[in-house]
Design an enzyme around this catalytic site. Structure first.
Site, PDB file in Angstrom:
ATOM      1  N   LYS A   1       0.782  -1.129  -0.007  1.00  0.00           N
ATOM      2  CA  LYS A   1      -0.065  -0.070  -0.115  1.00  0.00           C
ATOM      3  C   LYS A   1       1.004   1.152  -0.107  1.00  0.00           C
ATOM      4  O   LYS A   1       0.577   2.071  -0.724  1.00  0.00           O
ATOM      5  CB  LYS A   1      -0.794   0.006   1.067  1.00  0.00           C
ATOM      6  CG  LYS A   1      -1.809   1.053   1.238  1.00  0.00           C
ATOM      7  CD  LYS A   1      -2.863   0.983   2.428  1.00  0.00           C
ATOM      8  CE  LYS A   1      -3.327  -0.309   2.682  1.00  0.00           C
ATOM      9  NZ  LYS A   1      -4.951  -0.228   2.775  1.00  0.00           N
TER      10      LYS A   1
ATOM     11  N   ARG B   1      -3.249   2.934   8.405  1.00  0.00           N
ATOM     12  CA  ARG B   1      -3.505   1.635   7.686  1.00  0.00           C
ATOM     13  C   ARG B   1      -2.062   0.898   7.677  1.00  0.00           C
ATOM     14  O   ARG B   1      -1.045   1.202   7.303  1.00  0.00           O
ATOM     15  CB  ARG B   1      -3.968   1.806   6.302  1.00  0.00           C
ATOM     16  CG  ARG B   1      -5.018   2.835   5.985  1.00  0.00           C
ATOM     17  CD  ARG B   1      -5.033   3.607   4.907  1.00  0.00           C
ATOM     18  NE  ARG B   1      -6.207   4.234   4.530  1.00  0.00           N
ATOM     19  CZ  ARG B   1      -7.243   4.082   3.437  1.00  0.00           C
ATOM     20  NH1 ARG B   1      -7.226   3.098   2.974  1.00  0.00           N
ATOM     21  NH2 ARG B   1      -8.181   4.905   3.818  1.00  0.00           N
TER      22      ARG B   1
ATOM     23  N   GLY C   1      -7.960  -8.904   5.664  1.00  0.00           N
ATOM     24  CA  GLY C   1      -8.448  -9.320   6.907  1.00  0.00           C
ATOM     25  C   GLY C   1      -7.418  -9.368   7.930  1.00  0.00           C
ATOM     26  O   GLY C   1      -7.889  -9.758   9.319  1.00  0.00           O
TER      27      GLY C   1
ATOM     28  N   MET D   1      -5.821  -6.777   9.167  1.00  0.00           N
ATOM     29  CA  MET D   1      -6.120  -5.412  10.068  1.00  0.00           C
ATOM     30  C   MET D   1      -6.927  -4.322   9.589  1.00  0.00           C
ATOM     31  O   MET D   1      -6.586  -4.312   8.068  1.00  0.00           O
ATOM     32  CB  MET D   1      -4.575  -4.948  10.420  1.00  0.00           C
ATOM     33  CG  MET D   1      -4.279  -3.612  11.118  1.00  0.00           C
ATOM     34  SD  MET D   1      -4.298  -3.649  12.561  1.00  0.00           S
ATOM     35  CE  MET D   1      -4.549  -1.672  13.050  1.00  0.00           C
TER      36      MET D   1
ATOM     37  N   ARG E   1      -3.608  -1.078  -6.594  1.00  0.00           N
ATOM     38  CA  ARG E   1      -2.976  -2.452  -6.428  1.00  0.00           C
ATOM     39  C   ARG E   1      -3.530  -3.138  -7.534  1.00  0.00           C
ATOM     40  O   ARG E   1      -4.359  -2.868  -8.206  1.00  0.00           O
ATOM     41  CB  ARG E   1      -3.257  -3.061  -5.231  1.00  0.00           C
ATOM     42  CG  ARG E   1      -4.587  -3.195  -4.858  1.00  0.00           C
ATOM     43  CD  ARG E   1      -5.137  -4.027  -3.637  1.00  0.00           C
ATOM     44  NE  ARG E   1      -6.430  -4.196  -3.522  1.00  0.00           N
ATOM     45  CZ  ARG E   1      -6.931  -4.404  -2.293  1.00  0.00           C
ATOM     46  NH1 ARG E   1      -6.317  -4.440  -1.225  1.00  0.00           N
ATOM     47  NH2 ARG E   1      -8.282  -4.356  -2.024  1.00  0.00           N
TER      48      ARG E   1
ATOM     49  N   HIS F   1     -11.075 -28.338   8.042  1.00  0.00           N
ATOM     50  CA  HIS F   1     -11.085 -29.686   7.456  1.00  0.00           C
ATOM     51  C   HIS F   1     -11.851 -29.642   6.210  1.00  0.00           C
ATOM     52  O   HIS F   1     -11.409 -30.202   5.095  1.00  0.00           O
ATOM     53  CB  HIS F   1     -11.706 -30.458   8.532  1.00  0.00           C
ATOM     54  CG  HIS F   1     -12.230 -31.799   8.386  1.00  0.00           C
ATOM     55  ND1 HIS F   1     -13.203 -32.215   7.567  1.00  0.00           N
ATOM     56  CD2 HIS F   1     -11.192 -32.896   8.326  1.00  0.00           C
ATOM     57  CE1 HIS F   1     -13.194 -33.545   7.253  1.00  0.00           C
ATOM     58  NE2 HIS F   1     -12.000 -33.914   7.673  1.00  0.00           N
TER      59      HIS F   1
ATOM     60  N   ARG G   1      -2.835 -48.366 -18.585  1.00  0.00           N
ATOM     61  CA  ARG G   1      -3.167 -49.475 -17.848  1.00  0.00           C
ATOM     62  C   ARG G   1      -4.061 -50.584 -18.319  1.00  0.00           C
ATOM     63  O   ARG G   1      -4.738 -50.439 -18.942  1.00  0.00           O
ATOM     64  CB  ARG G   1      -3.690 -49.245 -16.440  1.00  0.00           C
ATOM     65  CG  ARG G   1      -3.027 -48.445 -15.336  1.00  0.00           C
ATOM     66  CD  ARG G   1      -3.732 -47.708 -14.414  1.00  0.00           C
ATOM     67  NE  ARG G   1      -4.532 -46.620 -14.967  1.00  0.00           N
ATOM     68  CZ  ARG G   1      -5.297 -45.693 -14.351  1.00  0.00           C
ATOM     69  NH1 ARG G   1      -4.806 -45.353 -13.065  1.00  0.00           N
ATOM     70  NH2 ARG G   1      -5.829 -44.695 -14.988  1.00  0.00           N
TER      71      ARG G   1
ATOM     72  N   ARG H   1       1.385 -50.176 -19.577  1.00  0.00           N
ATOM     73  CA  ARG H   1       2.160 -51.012 -18.464  1.00  0.00           C
ATOM     74  C   ARG H   1       1.318 -52.506 -18.342  1.00  0.00           C
ATOM     75  O   ARG H   1       0.142 -52.484 -18.322  1.00  0.00           O
ATOM     76  CB  ARG H   1       1.769 -50.381 -17.206  1.00  0.00           C
ATOM     77  CG  ARG H   1       2.101 -50.939 -15.882  1.00  0.00           C
ATOM     78  CD  ARG H   1       1.824 -49.953 -14.934  1.00  0.00           C
ATOM     79  NE  ARG H   1       0.501 -50.073 -14.277  1.00  0.00           N
ATOM     80  CZ  ARG H   1       0.085 -49.380 -13.330  1.00  0.00           C
ATOM     81  NH1 ARG H   1       0.673 -48.444 -12.819  1.00  0.00           N
ATOM     82  NH2 ARG H   1      -1.254 -49.551 -13.229  1.00  0.00           N
TER      83      ARG H   1
ATOM     84  N   GLU I   1       8.589 -47.093  -8.650  1.00  0.00           N
ATOM     85  CA  GLU I   1       7.506 -46.803  -7.440  1.00  0.00           C
ATOM     86  C   GLU I   1       7.788 -47.421  -6.273  1.00  0.00           C
ATOM     87  O   GLU I   1       7.054 -47.468  -5.473  1.00  0.00           O
ATOM     88  CB  GLU I   1       6.224 -47.262  -8.078  1.00  0.00           C
ATOM     89  CG  GLU I   1       6.058 -48.619  -8.567  1.00  0.00           C
ATOM     90  CD  GLU I   1       4.689 -49.200  -9.273  1.00  0.00           C
ATOM     91  OE1 GLU I   1       3.691 -48.563  -8.884  1.00  0.00           O
ATOM     92  OE2 GLU I   1       4.849 -50.315 -10.172  1.00  0.00           O
TER      93      GLU I   1
ATOM     94  N   GLY J   1       6.073 -43.614 -10.665  1.00  0.00           N
ATOM     95  CA  GLY J   1       4.764 -43.954 -10.151  1.00  0.00           C
ATOM     96  C   GLY J   1       4.822 -43.171  -8.660  1.00  0.00           C
ATOM     97  O   GLY J   1       4.859 -44.018  -7.787  1.00  0.00           O
ATOM     98  N   THR J   2       4.683 -41.826  -8.643  1.00  0.00           N
ATOM     99  CA  THR J   2       4.836 -41.532  -7.437  1.00  0.00           C
ATOM    100  C   THR J   2       3.435 -41.458  -6.492  1.00  0.00           C
ATOM    101  O   THR J   2       3.482 -41.271  -5.251  1.00  0.00           O
ATOM    102  CB  THR J   2       4.867 -39.896  -7.664  1.00  0.00           C
ATOM    103  OG1 THR J   2       3.789 -39.192  -8.565  1.00  0.00           O
ATOM    104  CG2 THR J   2       6.291 -39.543  -8.132  1.00  0.00           C
TER     105      THR J   2
ATOM    106  N   ASP K   1       2.452 -44.694  -5.677  1.00  0.00           N
ATOM    107  CA  ASP K   1       3.093 -46.247  -4.867  1.00  0.00           C
ATOM    108  C   ASP K   1       4.203 -45.104  -4.169  1.00  0.00           C
ATOM    109  O   ASP K   1       4.580 -45.971  -3.320  1.00  0.00           O
ATOM    110  CB  ASP K   1       3.127 -47.128  -5.692  1.00  0.00           C
ATOM    111  CG  ASP K   1       1.914 -48.008  -5.941  1.00  0.00           C
ATOM    112  OD1 ASP K   1       0.627 -47.343  -5.435  1.00  0.00           O
ATOM    113  OD2 ASP K   1       1.815 -48.973  -6.546  1.00  0.00           O
TER     114      ASP K   1
ATOM    115  N   CYS L   1       4.226 -40.341 -13.921  1.00  0.00           N
ATOM    116  CA  CYS L   1       2.647 -40.858 -14.279  1.00  0.00           C
ATOM    117  C   CYS L   1       1.907 -41.008 -13.108  1.00  0.00           C
ATOM    118  O   CYS L   1       0.784 -41.382 -13.255  1.00  0.00           O
ATOM    119  CB  CYS L   1       2.636 -42.057 -15.031  1.00  0.00           C
ATOM    120  SG  CYS L   1       3.030 -43.498 -14.141  1.00  0.00           S
TER     121      CYS L   1
ATOM    122  N   TYR M   1       9.336 -35.576 -19.246  1.00  0.00           N
ATOM    123  CA  TYR M   1       7.738 -35.161 -19.448  1.00  0.00           C
ATOM    124  C   TYR M   1       7.072 -35.535 -18.085  1.00  0.00           C
ATOM    125  O   TYR M   1       7.698 -36.364 -17.093  1.00  0.00           O
ATOM    126  CB  TYR M   1       7.290 -35.942 -20.718  1.00  0.00           C
ATOM    127  CG  TYR M   1       7.260 -37.303 -20.352  1.00  0.00           C
ATOM    128  CD1 TYR M   1       6.102 -38.059 -19.495  1.00  0.00           C
ATOM    129  CD2 TYR M   1       8.191 -38.413 -20.638  1.00  0.00           C
ATOM    130  CE1 TYR M   1       6.195 -39.239 -19.257  1.00  0.00           C
ATOM    131  CE2 TYR M   1       8.061 -39.724 -20.200  1.00  0.00           C
ATOM    132  CZ  TYR M   1       7.137 -40.143 -19.564  1.00  0.00           C
ATOM    133  OH  TYR M   1       7.096 -41.494 -19.404  1.00  0.00           O
TER     134      TYR M   1
END
Lengths: 904, 904
Positions: free
Chosen positions: A23, A93, A102, A104, A337, A459, A567, A623, A765, A786-787, A789, A852, A872
């Site tokens: 600001k 301010r 929010g 202040m 802004r 949550h 798959r 696969r 994996e 295979g992130t 697993d 993948c 990739y």
């Protein structure tokens, strides 16, 4: 000599954003550009940090410099702080380097007391105005600076309004306002334990301290934790001469954007409220005019505003959101802004600005978030239908835009009912005061979630984002009555079963349905342009995960450059094949099994042909079978129940021959299923383990792939199959499978009399695969992380079990920063990925490495994939455009040092 | 000039073992020590390697050097190779750097043909002797060098024996032998396709080539793969002048040991067969004399042998196994090598030799394997009972000693019956032609396994070692008839149900029972001495895993220096506590749960007091609750069966109120169990995850630990509790638990008015924990590698599912070298352990790091723990002595460069 803690607006500028906050820097920049900004100055963020280092004392010299700057402002305005005859009033301010909404509020009218009040009354010739300003000041100062509960003031104010039979605030006359002032002072004293401070300098000192303190207020700390903003940035404090928009019909206040923040259209867009102060706009007492009306009412001011607007946009090279006040015909700019905007507007503005020559293509790429692209590709409310709904009074309230997307459905107030109705096919919006792990089963089937309490890390918000469902959280305007199964909002009542609509991208809640739009990428002209620019700069390829030709086609339309994961087991589950699959699994002899496999071969071949056709000219990674075989059989516990039932029935119907026969059959099946059952199937007899010990299944699959590829090649198509082995943990497994694949492929090619270039590779994996990547690279021509697993094994977490039982609770409690199944855990999983890439490249420099897992479509994870040098990312077809943008941003950020500049 | 490929015995020596092989080096060493060794020479291992490099051609100059050496031998013996009047005959023997039994036999009598045969007859004045030598030569050369099937010769020989009515080989006269020679030559020609070579030089050339070829024979390659012997060592070839023990009663042949290989006693031990050649001893045609009898028969030879024996043992500093031949009263030494010995003998010899001043303590430590110590601590057959059984003719046969230990039980011929009887408490020995994964359920309950086929890497051998059960494999002497459920061996019949005894340490099989001995460490005097020396040199501490005071006491008796893992969940499973545990888990409110925990507290406290008392003065690591809570509840599938049964019964008995009530109760329980059920419990809601979200359980446990410690401290005991958190994957989990532990401990110590020094630490059993060790070390004062779970996660293998389903098949197929749950996988699991240790020590240099997985008792894994610098290993109490020795050997090997020198 003391350090410089205070800067006049004329001394600062945009380059000093770190020191002066957003600001302050904006006000300084405007001042130096010759725009009409009320005189003022900024106390630096460094002063704030020093304040805390000093044990909550102003740093040496700061107060003196503040007084000096105040003298300067007095000179510029000709008014004097605390002078009853011509009082200078100021606003105080906060302003951090980045906007923290929010955190202040603003304190207005500071400098008023019983004496200066009289001066103001005389000066404005409006005693009512002066008392109104004073009561507002006491209220703001009390609430914000001294933490007096705001509702105490509100209740007292309401009481006096009733006493005087006032409908609106403006109905109160001077006498009533005097009474309000007296009552507010009493409340102040009651809560603070001392009189309201009449000394303007004391007011200022306290207000500055309160702004500093707010930096470590709970909400601010939570906000920074959530957005990853460092706690040592500090906030600046801006002291600005008050100007008044409530001095009559030649005064007013407004907010304006240099482009339409909803559509991105290049028009001056905004609202204006005559004879009002900024807070009146917020309070919504009167409906503001559209900004165009100002053109008729105050053409000169409007002209000036248009010029200022153009100047500021050119200056900042971005769409601006400006606050202004008109005091007796004179325009004052109070803030500028970068303006928040919808996803659609973000894309249009970025692309338009390139066309207008304001920014470069690269800058445009950095102006849009992948999440915004995501929004554009998900169903969203038709803007016109939304306008219409508002016009019909169906707008209810605005909460936190906790998870993007739009949904219409019936309001339901508990998770069990939501689950029940949802499973019947009803579109349900789950409405809860807040959610807990007990509600997850309801959230799973709901189309959207609306909560009364809770913020961006609640949550509900965390789970909804996790599930990719729209969520409006913390919508405090609604009041839920669980016993009566309804909520009320501004006097309206919404009962269970009523249709509501929520926009998780904006936080808006409506009653009744709103038409949603299914977006089509090919019609999103600006987005297509932006993505094509992204393609020019990104280094990562973007492939897609697709099991069926229809998904592959979608992916290709969205710009996928290959299939990173096809798959094969889904094909096994199709109802027409499952009986053959059962026959294959339950075979007693190798011959029986082979007979079943022979039946599956032509079916699988057709599956592969379909994909190859759609992806003609591009690589397709297939696969081999991955899950444990028992997953294809009836469930153990179901069989236990069936067998138990038959046994008990036979007790009562001893001679029922049919029961006996069925029992024998089920018992036989149960024995086989029992033998194949596993305690932890995720870590069981699956993938390559199956391939090593039951090679005939893999052999059939490889044959199907190669026959499909050969036959299409003979038709003249270009087919690039890549055969991928899952669950490998040991290089010898790969060695064995490579022999199987090469031998089978050679045979098929000989039979078919044609050569097809194929690749052999593996999933990574299992941690051990990554840890022995050098060995793996001796056999594999490509790796695919295979992130999903890999995260399960590196983290020791079963995703199926964890997400509901503890993982989301962990995110909520801050034990972990994010769900590692959504955003790649760089410290753990990422670390061995990096090791793996480095070591594999040492052995086989041209090895093709991709990802993948679901992370392949997550922007933060894509950035990491760029950093560690993958070839990739492969993601679901729907996320291909997102990945294209994220990959380009990663390249620009890490290769060219560009920063993201995104306002959402 | 050509390289030197050939060394006369007088040129070599022990230091040239790599070049000359074990046998060649021994012969050279004896020659140079002036012992009576028949003249000869050795072709080097380098020549063998060059042979293969050369495309299976002798390296340049080798044959010439061989001929030259032969000339030298002719000079020394006065005989001539191929000379009909005074022929030189030689034996040709392989000899690698290490003994590889069964890789290649010896060819004797090389140099014989129709002419030299006559010379030999004249010279010995024994035509029969000469023809016998010739037929033996043809047979050996044919079988070993030219791969003629041995049974062809055997069959022909038997036929001629029948024709002449001969009972024994020696019953055949000259004419018969001439017929044998002719027939053998015919067989040779039939199979080889050419006449038997009469040129002695051609015979020699081919025999040398055959020895080289044998290096890459299938058996040799398999053997080397199994024992990890490099394939580029090559074998040497020894050419030795023939001496004949079958020249009359003043001739003979024998084998002798410098100490008793069974007991280690210092006596000359061995056997002697007069008028015989070495192969006759093997054939078992006549029973040899004990070596002492030689003292009476040929006192001078005996005296000479004693002297040679003493000289060789002093020279080699180890017990020797020597082969000798007496030719007409003259002693010839044919071989010396370190003698194989029993575990008991190994320990006694090593310790005695230290006392005798022959070797150092450190050398003694390197002479005994941890496996031998293991044998000594497991039940074994009483040697006297074994002798007795042999005397009673109960000895049946000898197979491969595939897995150590002794067992007596009834013979059972299939796995299902074995399982059935085993579960009834019968002691069962599973007898199979060979085993497969289908037999594992039977092996699990059997006391021991006996197979007819298969070697040291067969399924039976691998699985038995894995299970720690005795196994005799490949006992080809027994013939199993599965349909009649019996086996025959040397005319004896053993039926299903008959008692047999197997000694997996020696490979011996007996009929009938044999008394076993339960060893007591305190009575094993020599072992105690050896272990105390081991303690002096080892750097690793040796702790034990123990959940109960009785186990802790056992561990302490065996030398454990602490408890590395005391699991607390076993305490929860005790029948008197399980109902309270159920109450705790199923509690609807926190109050209910706390009430159950309050009941558990005093019970747990007593558990801990018990352990602390036994381990007074030593550290005790207590791990907080680890398994998922549903493990304490009835099984889901059991409840499904119960509920199904009740529902069906109610259909038939509609008004049965009792059934209704029971159903309602079971259904309620089923709902709860269903909600807690997990797809992969190993990776589920357990350990610290439970601790973070249900902190009250951990709080109770910490209170119990600290109250126990405080109360004992007040009694004057020294107590060192260490509190360990399981399943941590993220440092924040540790941070939260550290707060809980410290706060609870502080409270208890305040209440009790005493201070107890405790440590806070964590298991490292999830890859991510190891990968973020630096973060972990900020909170943890100690780490303990849980390598069971770490192997499961790093390898992506569920042990429960894998061992039976594919892991042992993997070992059998050579996909992996060893079961990673037995021997630490250094490449994968070991790699991140090493990273973990290094990074933790950077943050907290004095962090205490140990291992408490089963690998803590495995010698190869202990060596690795030493290498990566752990502080201690913790293993089961029984393996503590093994670990002490293994730790010492690791230290000697890696810190002092000593090598293991173990003959088993």
């Amino acid at each position: 000599m003391a350090k410089k803690w205070v800067y006049m607006f004329s001394e600062g500028g945009e380059s000093m954003r770190d020191l002066l906050g957003g600001k302050g820097a904006g006000l300084a920049e405007m001042t130096r550009a010759g725009l009409p900004v009320p005189p003022g100055f900024t106390i630096t963020t460094e002063a704030c940090n020093e304040y805390f280092k000093n044990g909550r004392k102003f740093p040496e010299g700061m107060w003196e410099q503040t007084l000096e700057a105040l003298r300067e402002v007095e000179k510029m305005t000709g008014k004097k702080f605390g002078d009853p005859s011509n009082p200078l009033l100021v606003s105080v301010r906060s302003g951090a380097k980045v906007s923290m909404p929010g955190m202040m509020d603003t304190v207005l009218n500071l400098g008023l007391n019983e004496e200066t009040l009289q001066g103001l009354a005389k000066l404005t010739q409006n005693e009512r105005f002066a008392y109104d300003a004073y009561r507002r000041f006491i209220q703001m100062f009390g609430r914000i600076v001294m933490k007096v509960p705001g509702e105490k003031f509100d209740e007292a104010f309401e009481k006096i309004k009733q006493k005087y039979g006032a409908q609106k605030d403006t109905d109160l006359g001077v006498e009533a306002l005097k009474e309000v002032v007296a009552e507010f002072k009493r409340i102040y004293k009651e809560h603070v334990g001392e009189d309201f401070p009449s000394d303007p300098y004391e007011q200022l000192r306290r207000a500055i301290g309160a702004v500093f303190e707010s930096w470590f207020g709970k909400r601010a700390v939570d906000y920074r934790n959530y957005y990853g903003i460092p706690h040592d940035w500090g906030t600046a404090v801006n002291i600005v001469t008050m100007v008044f928009g409530n001095m009559g019909d030649d005064s007013g206040t407004g907010v304006t954007f240099t482009r339409d923040p909803a559509t991105g259209e290049k028009i001056l867009w905004g609202e204006y409220l005559p004879n009002a102060q900024g807070e009146d706009v917020v309070a919504g007492i009167r409906t503001p005019y559209k900004i165009e009306e100002l053109k008729e009412k105050m053409p000169e001011v409007y002209e000036q505003l248009v010029k200022v607007s153009e100047l500021l946009e050119r200056h900042y090279k971005d769409m601006q959101d400006m606050e202004f006040t008109v005091e007796r015909g004179k325009l004052w700019m109070l803030q500028t802004r970068a303006g928040k905007r919808t996803a659609k507007a973000a894309v249009k503005i970025a692309v338009d600005m390139v066309k207008e020559g304001i920014i470069s293509k690269e800058e445009a790429i950095m102006r849009v978030t992948p999440e915004q692209v995501d929004q554009l590709l998900h169903p969203r409310f038709d803007e016109k239908a939304k306008e219409q709904a508002k016009a019909e009074g169906r707008y209810l309230a605005k909460g936190l835009n906790a998870s993007p997307g739009a949904a219409t459905g019936i309001a339901v107030f508990d998770a069990d009912t939501a689950e029940e109705l949802g499973k019947k096919g009803e579109s349900v919006i789950l409405v809860r005061p807040e959610t807990s792990p007990d509600d997850v089963h309801g959230m799973l089937v709901a189309k959207g979630i609306l909560t009364q309490h809770g913020g961006a890390t609640s949550h509900a918000a965390v789970v909804a984002r996790g599930l990719g469902k729209p969520c409006v959280a913390g919508c405090e305007a609604i009041h839920i009555d669980l016993t009566r199964r309804l909520f009320t909002v501004n006097g309206k009542v919404v009962k269970e079963g009523d249709i509501i609509s929520i926009d998780g991208s904006t936080g808006e809640v409506f009653v009744g349905p709103i038409t949603t739009i299914e977006p089509k990428l090919e019609e999103e002209e600006e987005l297509l342009a932006l993505l094509s620019w992204a393609d020019e700069v990104r280094r990562l390829g973007v492939w897609a995960n697709a099991d069926y030709p229809k998904d592959a086609r979608q992916a290709r339309n969205f710009g996928a450059e290959g299939i990173g994961l096809c798959r094969t087991e889904h094909m096994f589950f199709e109802p027409d094949r499952l009986p053959i699959v059962h026959q294959m699994i339950l075979a007693e002899t190798l011959e029986e099994r082979q007979a079943a496999l022979d039946k599956l071969l032509p079916i699988q071949k057709e599956d592969f042909k379909g994909i190859f056709r759609v992806m003609e000219g591009l690589p397709v990674i297939i696969r081999l079978i991955d899950p444990p075989l028992h997953e294809f059989l009836p469930k153990y516990e179901d069989l236990v129940a069936e067998v138990t039932e038959l046994r008990v029935r036979l007790e009562y119907e001893k001679d029922n021959a049919e029961l006996k026969a069925r029992l024998a059959e089920k018992e036989a099946l149960l024995r086989k299923v029992a033998a194949m059952r596993e305690a932890n199937p995720m870590l069981g007899f699956r993938g390559v383990r199956l391939g090593v010990l039951w090679p005939e299944i893999n052999r059939m699959q490889v044959r199907a792939i190669m026959e499909a590829a050969c036959e299409l090649t003979k038709e003249g198509l270009r087919v690039y199959p890549e055969i991928m082995i899952p669950v490998t943990a040991n290089a010898n497994e790969l060695k064995i499978l490579k022999e199987l694949v090469d031998e089978t492929a050679r045979k098929v090619m000989e039979e078919q009399g044609v050569t097809v270039k194929y690749k052999f590779g593996t999933m990574i994996e299992i941690p051990r695969a990554a840890l022995t990547a050098g060995e793996f690279a001796r056999y594999a021509e490509f790796f695919s992380f295979g992130t999903n697993d890999l995260t399960q094994t590196v983290y020791g977490i079963s995703r199926d079990d964890a997400e509901g039982k503890f993982l989301l609770a962990y995110v909520e409690k801050g034990v972990i920063p994010a769900n590692p199944f959504q955003t790649l855990d760089r410290e753990g999983v990422g670390r061995i990925m990096k090791m793996c890439v480095e070591e594999a490249r040492q052995v086989r420099p041209d090895i093709e490495i991709g990802i993948c897992g679901e992370h392949g479509g997550d922007p933060a994870s894509i950035e990491f994939c760029h950093i560690i040098g993958l070839n990739y990312v492969s993601c679901s077809p729907f996320r291909v455009p997102i990945a294209r943008l994220a990959a380009a941003q990663a390249a620009l950020q890490h290769e060219y040092g560009l920063k993201k500049k995104v306002i959402v």
